[in-house]
Design a protein around this motif. Sequence first.
Motif, PDB file in Angstrom:
ATOM      1  N   ALA A 103       0.769  -1.231  -0.078  1.00 44.74           N
ATOM      2  CA  ALA A 103      -0.237   0.015   0.003  1.00 44.74           C
ATOM      3  C   ALA A 103       0.808   1.500  -0.112  1.00 44.74           C
ATOM      4  CB  ALA A 103      -1.096  -0.041   1.176  1.00 44.74           C
ATOM      5  N   GLN A 104       1.855   1.144   0.749  1.00 44.66           N
ATOM      6  CA  GLN A 104       3.136   2.552   0.826  1.00 44.66           C
ATOM      7  C   GLN A 104       3.432   2.727  -0.683  1.00 44.66           C
ATOM      8  OE1 GLN A 104       5.009   1.063   4.303  1.00 44.66           O
ATOM      9  NE2 GLN A 104       4.115   2.387   5.604  1.00 44.66           N
ATOM     10  N   LEU A 105       3.915   1.596  -1.013  1.00 43.99           N
ATOM     11  CA  LEU A 105       4.644   1.675  -2.422  1.00 43.99           C
ATOM     12  C   LEU A 105       3.944   2.289  -3.488  1.00 43.99           C
ATOM     13  CD1 LEU A 105       7.282   1.993  -3.954  1.00 43.99           C
ATOM     14  CD2 LEU A 105       7.001  -0.706  -4.298  1.00 43.99           C
ATOM     15  N   ALA A 106       2.630   1.579  -3.342  1.00 42.46           N
ATOM     16  CA  ALA A 106       1.597   2.055  -4.358  1.00 42.46           C
ATOM     17  C   ALA A 106       1.152   3.279  -4.595  1.00 42.46           C
ATOM     18  CB  ALA A 106       0.401   0.982  -4.223  1.00 42.46           C
ATOM     19  N   GLU A 107       1.233   4.009  -3.152  1.00 47.89           N
ATOM     20  CA  GLU A 107       0.846   5.411  -3.086  1.00 47.89           C
ATOM     21  C   GLU A 107       1.939   6.226  -3.685  1.00 47.89           C
ATOM     22  OE1 GLU A 107       0.028   6.656   1.054  1.00 47.89           O
ATOM     23  OE2 GLU A 107      -0.146   8.606   0.516  1.00 47.89           O
ATOM     24  N   LYS A 108       3.313   5.716  -3.134  1.00 49.84           N
ATOM     25  CA  LYS A 108       4.453   6.513  -3.548  1.00 49.84           C
ATOM     26  C   LYS A 108       4.544   6.657  -5.181  1.00 49.84           C
ATOM     27  CE  LYS A 108       7.286   6.043   0.612  1.00 49.84           C
ATOM     28  NZ  LYS A 108       7.585   7.229   0.989  1.00 49.84           N
ATOM     29  N   LEU A 109       3.929   5.458  -5.769  1.00 54.99           N
ATOM     30  CA  LEU A 109       4.044   5.363  -7.104  1.00 54.99           C
ATOM     31  C   LEU A 109       2.977   5.842  -8.000  1.00 54.99           C
ATOM     32  CD1 LEU A 109       5.586   1.551  -7.642  1.00 54.99           C
ATOM     33  CD2 LEU A 109       6.834   3.887  -7.830  1.00 54.99           C
ATOM     34  N   GLY A 110       2.074   6.304  -7.039  1.00 54.95           N
ATOM     35  CA  GLY A 110       0.984   7.199  -7.717  1.00 54.95           C
ATOM     36  C   GLY A 110       0.036   6.048  -8.562  1.00 54.95           C
ATOM     37  N   PHE A 111      -0.226   4.913  -7.776  1.00 50.15           N
ATOM     38  CA  PHE A 111      -1.088   4.162  -8.340  1.00 50.15           C
ATOM     39  C   PHE A 111      -2.390   4.219  -7.806  1.00 50.15           C
ATOM     40  CE2 PHE A 111       2.583   0.703  -8.952  1.00 50.15           C
ATOM     41  CZ  PHE A 111       2.611   1.240 -10.270  1.00 50.15           C
ATOM     42  N   LYS A 112      -3.479   4.008  -8.128  1.00 48.64           N
ATOM     43  CA  LYS A 112      -4.603   4.327  -7.529  1.00 48.64           C
ATOM     44  C   LYS A 112      -5.244   3.219  -6.271  1.00 48.64           C
ATOM     45  CE  LYS A 112      -7.875   2.027 -11.036  1.00 48.64           C
ATOM     46  NZ  LYS A 112      -7.022   0.974 -11.276  1.00 48.64           N
ATOM     47  N   ASP A 113      -4.725   2.056  -6.108  1.00 50.58           N
ATOM     48  CA  ASP A 113      -4.922   1.211  -5.479  1.00 50.58           C
ATOM     49  C   ASP A 113      -3.713   0.451  -5.126  1.00 50.58           C
ATOM     50  OD1 ASP A 113      -5.198  -0.533  -7.549  1.00 50.58           O
ATOM     51  OD2 ASP A 113      -7.242  -0.257  -7.493  1.00 50.58           O
ATOM     52  N   ARG A 114      -3.751  -0.579  -4.060  1.00 49.62           N
ATOM     53  CA  ARG A 114      -2.654  -1.264  -3.986  1.00 49.62           C
ATOM     54  C   ARG A 114      -2.679  -2.573  -4.840  1.00 49.62           C
ATOM     55  NH1 ARG A 114      -2.228  -6.155  -1.683  1.00 49.62           N
ATOM     56  NH2 ARG A 114      -4.464  -6.515  -1.652  1.00 49.62           N
ATOM     57  N   GLN A 115      -4.128  -3.024  -5.307  1.00 52.49           N
ATOM     58  CA  GLN A 115      -4.020  -3.997  -6.149  1.00 52.49           C
ATOM     59  C   GLN A 115      -3.247  -4.015  -7.546  1.00 52.49           C
ATOM     60  OE1 GLN A 115      -6.500  -2.913  -4.090  1.00 52.49           O
ATOM     61  NE2 GLN A 115      -7.128  -4.737  -3.070  1.00 52.49           N
ATOM     62  N   THR A 116      -3.085  -2.671  -7.964  1.00 59.15           N
ATOM     63  CA  THR A 116      -2.295  -2.475  -9.123  1.00 59.15           C
ATOM     64  C   THR A 116      -0.891  -2.946  -8.790  1.00 59.15           C
ATOM     65  OG1 THR A 116      -3.610  -0.703  -9.641  1.00 59.15           O
ATOM     66  CG2 THR A 116      -1.504  -0.607 -10.913  1.00 59.15           C
ATOM     67  N   LEU A 117      -0.228  -2.555  -7.829  1.00 62.73           N
ATOM     68  CA  LEU A 117       1.109  -3.030  -7.322  1.00 62.73           C
ATOM     69  C   LEU A 117       1.327  -4.589  -7.205  1.00 62.73           C
ATOM     70  CD1 LEU A 117       3.987  -2.227  -6.757  1.00 62.73           C
ATOM     71  CD2 LEU A 117       3.342  -1.886  -4.360  1.00 62.73           C
ATOM     72  N   ALA A 118      -0.007  -5.274  -6.406  1.00 63.04           N
ATOM     73  CA  ALA A 118       0.222  -6.372  -6.195  1.00 63.04           C
ATOM     74  C   ALA A 118       0.045  -7.444  -7.595  1.00 63.04           C
ATOM     75  CB  ALA A 118      -1.330  -6.714  -5.372  1.00 63.04           C
ATOM     76  N   ALA A 119      -0.809  -6.654  -8.579  1.00 59.46           N
ATOM     77  CA  ALA A 119      -0.675  -7.367  -9.817  1.00 59.46           C
ATOM     78  C   ALA A 119       0.628  -7.261 -10.628  1.00 59.46           C
ATOM     79  CB  ALA A 119      -1.784  -6.729 -10.714  1.00 59.46           C
ATOM     80  N   ILE A 120       1.571  -6.310 -10.216  1.00 56.93           N
ATOM     81  CA  ILE A 120       2.683  -6.160 -10.828  1.00 56.93           C
ATOM     82  C   ILE A 120       3.687  -7.024 -10.360  1.00 56.93           C
ATOM     83  CG2 ILE A 120       4.719  -4.647 -11.169  1.00 56.93           C
ATOM     84  CD1 ILE A 120       2.697  -2.212 -11.413  1.00 56.93           C
TER      85      ILE A 120
END
Lengths: 167, 371
Positions: B21-38
């Motif tokens: 969640a923290q990294l997703a926010e820093k990368l400007g993703f709209k939610d944590r799930q985007t980073l989880a998918a990556i």
Amino acid sequence: MQRGQVVLVDTNVVIEAFRARCWRAVSSHFAVEIVEKCYEEALTGDPLRPGYIVVDAAQLRMGLQKRHAVSAVQRAQVKARLTYPDALDAGETDLLAHTLGRSDAWIASCADRAAVNAALELGWEEHFISLEAMARAAGATPTLKHHFTDRWLSEVRTTYKLEQVLK
Amino acid sequence: MNDLINKRLKMAREKAGLTQAQLAEKLGFKDRQTLAAIESGQRKLSAEELVRAIRVLNVDLDYLTDGFRLVGEGKFSWRADKNATENLLSAFEERAGRWIATYRRLGEIQGIKTTVLQPRLALNERSSFEEASADGEALGTEWGLGDTPALALERAIETKLGALVLYVDAPKGISGAACLLPGLNTILINRNEPEGRRNYDLAHETFHLLTWEQMPPEHKEPIEGNHRGKGRHKRVEQLADNFAAALLMPERVLKVFWLAREKQDINVWLNRTAAEFLVSAKALKWRLTNLGWLSKSDHFDINDAKLTANGRPRKEQSVPRIFCEPFVRRLHTALAKGQLSVRRAASLLDTTFDGLSELFRAYGLPVPFDL
């Protein structure tokens, strides 16, 4: 192949052109360009090593139309697009990174199977030329190693296409 | 899909102590799930996101994109003498890490599975030397190493442990190393050492790979059996020596030679017998001592200066080919199929195009390029 056509070359092509003594012919027929890293690599190495090909710095500089610096952002852009972002050496990677931003009618010459595969993955299909074809256009007939011939380039491209179909 | 970048992104995030969640926010993703998918390889990181990730995580581009490099992975334990300074070890470790990472990365590209199991010996610091010896003997039998275990040990390490054995040209003072790396444990051997030393190192490092969890070795350990470290460290190395000696010189085979000794001079016998087992005469002496077979008068007669055997007679020994066959074959496939550029391969191995050609010829493989 028109005189003055822009051609980007990699380290292997420069070294082979000097070894086969066709650099002068090729570089006076085409507008040869290079990325900084390939330029550096072409001039690096141990001159005392058996088989070392001397690339004369002055001749190389004189034959080059442009040297391109590549930024970290350009490198990141190319690496993000490749299936194997770590398969190429620094010069080969920079050459691909540089071409991403070009929209003119450039063509390029590289002679490594992995580099050609990566370039095809980036959509270079219409941009390739072998050193043999360059030399021929410039009126030279050097004896070249296999990877610098039309035949080798054609084989690699065909193999790549077949592999994509079979995937 | 670029699995390498996805995996490395996850590693870098964990190293930075950030949640998804923290990294997703820093990368400007709209939610944590985007980073989880990556991170799980379902979505690709775009070029812009990659550039942003490098800045946010404070890593270089290669950290996220170079699979031919170990990034905070792998623990090394070196067998080295006092000439090998920490700086020398550190520089060589960097190179060794490249070789190991190269083998692993080419395996990933070529779809070769690695083992997920980590075999372990049931020994610990409180185990006796006799227990370590018994495990060495038992492992030799279990692996079917035969009457001259040194001849079959390397192959057994590769097939039974799924580990890599690399013969390398190490700087003077470095004898070998063990590297603990999940999925690809590795033993490095200085190929310029005498045969007896190489075999002993192989057996000794095998012990470390099989006991690392419960008895992690020091980063640097002395070459000769002169373990001067603190209590715990000294104990671990002595256990490793006992294990290695029993693995290479099984009691049942040794007994046959011992009974046939008759009145031979003990020094001559030790040299001849060590050559049969492809070990050093000094290692054999200590093996017999630990078995309790050498009498006081035998010890009196032994002159260490006369114990010159270190494997077969020198003129019968050959230097192993550099690296190993699985390593070179994997590299060959990569170049032949265009999975790795020749220039990149030469740089990873600190060699030239000619050097690569010689390497393939040494293994009877056609040179897969004409550059």
